[in-house]
Scaffold this motif. Structure first.
Motif, PDB file in Angstrom:
ATOM      1  N   GLU A  54       0.801  -1.223   0.000  1.00 42.71           N
ATOM      2  CA  GLU A  54       0.000   0.000   0.000  1.00 42.71           C
ATOM      3  C   GLU A  54       0.835   1.275   0.000  1.00 42.71           C
ATOM      4  OE1 GLU A  54      -3.357  -0.016   2.865  1.00 42.71           O
ATOM      5  OE2 GLU A  54      -2.487  -1.954   3.389  1.00 42.71           O
ATOM      6  N   LEU A  55       1.875   1.290   0.813  1.00 41.57           N
ATOM      7  CA  LEU A  55       2.663   2.518   0.941  1.00 41.57           C
ATOM      8  C   LEU A  55       3.441   2.803  -0.332  1.00 41.57           C
ATOM      9  CD1 LEU A  55       3.934   2.125   4.610  1.00 41.57           C
ATOM     10  CD2 LEU A  55       1.886   3.285   3.768  1.00 41.57           C
ATOM     11  N   ALA A  56       3.991   1.777  -0.939  1.00 35.70           N
ATOM     12  CA  ALA A  56       4.712   1.966  -2.204  1.00 35.70           C
ATOM     13  C   ALA A  56       3.738   2.402  -3.295  1.00 35.70           C
ATOM     14  CB  ALA A  56       5.434   0.689  -2.600  1.00 35.70           C
ATOM     15  N   ALA A  57       2.536   1.836  -3.294  1.00 39.37           N
ATOM     16  CA  ALA A  57       1.531   2.217  -4.283  1.00 39.37           C
ATOM     17  C   ALA A  57       1.105   3.672  -4.078  1.00 39.37           C
ATOM     18  CB  ALA A  57       0.324   1.297  -4.198  1.00 39.37           C
ATOM     19  N   ALA A  58       0.954   4.083  -2.827  1.00 40.63           N
ATOM     20  CA  ALA A  58       0.600   5.477  -2.545  1.00 40.63           C
ATOM     21  C   ALA A  58       1.713   6.408  -2.996  1.00 40.63           C
ATOM     22  CB  ALA A  58       0.325   5.659  -1.052  1.00 40.63           C
ATOM     23  N   ARG A  59       2.952   6.014  -2.782  1.00 37.89           N
ATOM     24  CA  ARG A  59       4.101   6.825  -3.206  1.00 37.89           C
ATOM     25  C   ARG A  59       4.180   6.891  -4.721  1.00 37.89           C
ATOM     26  NH1 ARG A  59       9.197   7.842  -0.634  1.00 37.89           N
ATOM     27  NH2 ARG A  59       9.902   9.831  -1.389  1.00 37.89           N
ATOM     28  N   ALA A  60       3.838   5.787  -5.396  1.00 37.97           N
ATOM     29  CA  ALA A  60       3.857   5.773  -6.861  1.00 37.97           C
ATOM     30  C   ALA A  60       2.776   6.695  -7.425  1.00 37.97           C
ATOM     31  CB  ALA A  60       3.672   4.353  -7.376  1.00 37.97           C
ATOM     32  N   ARG A  61       1.603   6.717  -6.774  1.00 31.98           N
ATOM     33  CA  ARG A  61       0.526   7.608  -7.221  1.00 31.98           C
ATOM     34  C   ARG A  61       0.863   9.066  -6.973  1.00 31.98           C
ATOM     35  NH1 ARG A  61      -2.590   3.614  -4.849  1.00 31.98           N
ATOM     36  NH2 ARG A  61      -2.870   4.852  -2.980  1.00 31.98           N
ATOM     37  N   ASN A  62       1.560   9.319  -5.863  1.00 33.14           N
ATOM     38  CA  ASN A  62       1.896  10.695  -5.499  1.00 33.14           C
ATOM     39  C   ASN A  62       3.339  10.734  -5.004  1.00 33.14           C
ATOM     40  OD1 ASN A  62       2.039  13.312  -4.614  1.00 33.14           O
ATOM     41  ND2 ASN A  62       0.345  13.155  -3.169  1.00 33.14           N
ATOM     42  N   ILE A  68       7.109  10.886   6.245  1.00 31.42           N
ATOM     43  CA  ILE A  68       6.193  11.214   7.345  1.00 31.42           C
ATOM     44  C   ILE A  68       4.749  11.056   6.885  1.00 31.42           C
ATOM     45  CG2 ILE A  68       5.396  13.090   8.842  1.00 31.42           C
ATOM     46  CD1 ILE A  68       8.327  14.036   8.923  1.00 31.42           C
ATOM     47  N   ASP A  69       4.455  11.481   5.660  1.00 26.61           N
ATOM     48  CA  ASP A  69       3.106  11.300   5.117  1.00 26.61           C
ATOM     49  C   ASP A  69       2.762   9.814   5.017  1.00 26.61           C
ATOM     50  OD1 ASP A  69       2.829  14.061   4.779  1.00 26.61           O
ATOM     51  OD2 ASP A  69       3.625  13.997   2.728  1.00 26.61           O
ATOM     52  N   LEU A  70       3.721   9.024   4.592  1.00 25.47           N
ATOM     53  CA  LEU A  70       3.485   7.579   4.472  1.00 25.47           C
ATOM     54  C   LEU A  70       3.310   6.934   5.849  1.00 25.47           C
ATOM     55  CD1 LEU A  70       5.988   6.776   1.603  1.00 25.47           C
ATOM     56  CD2 LEU A  70       3.493   6.874   1.459  1.00 25.47           C
ATOM     57  N   LEU A 153      12.281   0.241   2.976  1.00 24.88           N
ATOM     58  CA  LEU A 153      12.637   0.065   1.564  1.00 24.88           C
ATOM     59  C   LEU A 153      12.430   1.354   0.772  1.00 24.88           C
ATOM     60  CD1 LEU A 153      11.215  -3.495   0.816  1.00 24.88           C
ATOM     61  CD2 LEU A 153      13.608  -2.796   0.916  1.00 24.88           C
ATOM     62  N   ILE A 154      11.352   2.058   1.045  1.00 27.43           N
ATOM     63  CA  ILE A 154      11.090   3.327   0.360  1.00 27.43           C
ATOM     64  C   ILE A 154      12.180   4.331   0.698  1.00 27.43           C
ATOM     65  CG2 ILE A 154       9.522   5.311   0.295  1.00 27.43           C
ATOM     66  CD1 ILE A 154       7.212   3.246   0.585  1.00 27.43           C
TER      67      ILE A 154
END
Length: 181
Positions: A54-62, A68-70, A153-154
């Protein structure tokens, strides 16, 4: 119960039985929903599908999302389940204690059928509440680990910004800049 305060407290406590039982039922249903979502996400992670991360997908979208946002997103994602792990046992205790009053009164009157019915409600409610808490607890802890690994990882993959050059103290340049400001 001849004391009006005791009578009022007894009546008030009995009013909470059905709302507490409904809350336990909802938490129990939510625990199995969360377990199903967790199993689906585990399957996606195992297969390397983006939906499982989920977090990587959210980062990819935005891409502008900071770590901190993640982290805030991960906390938000875990929030209700974390609350459920703590609230469900408390509600189970409440649902156990509320029927005990009528059960003890029925026991004093020799009505064993009413004692049995009240104890059945009490023990069933606490069992469902504890099961809901246990399932939610397991889901929360594994997801928390997943999110920690994903954030690490991010962070490792984030482009490294070169440090800003240290300001050089040049008195002549400082005097020249005074008139510009």
């Amino acid at each position: 119960m001849t004391n009006p305060i005791e009578s009022a407290m007894y009546v008030a406590s009995q009013l909470f039985l059905y709302p507490v039982l409904i809350a336990i039922a909802l938490l129990f249903v939510h625990a199995f929903y969360a377990l199903g979502a967790f199993a689906w996400q585990a399957w996606q992670r195992h297969r390397g599908q983006p939906g499982g991360f989920e977090l990587a997908a959210a980062r990819a979208r935005n891409p502008a999302l900071s770590l901190i946002d993640l982290e805030a997103l991960a906390t938000k994602r875990l929030e209700f389940a974390r609350i459920a792990t703590r609230v469900a046992p408390m509600l189970g205790l409440v649902a156990t204690m509320i029927p005990m009053g009528p059960a003890l009164m029925a026991l004093a009157d020799g009505q064993l059928a009413d004692v049995s019915r009240n104890l059945m409600v009490a023990f069933s409610a606490v069992i469902l509440a504890l099961l809901a808490a246990a399932i939610s607890y397991a889901v929360v802890n594994v997801r928390r680990r997943w999110y920690a690994v994903d954030l690490a990882l991010i962070e490792q993959r984030a482009p490294v910004q070169p440090p800003a050059p240290a300001p050089v103290h040049d008195p002549v340049a400082a005097l020249a800049m005074e008139g510009v400001q």
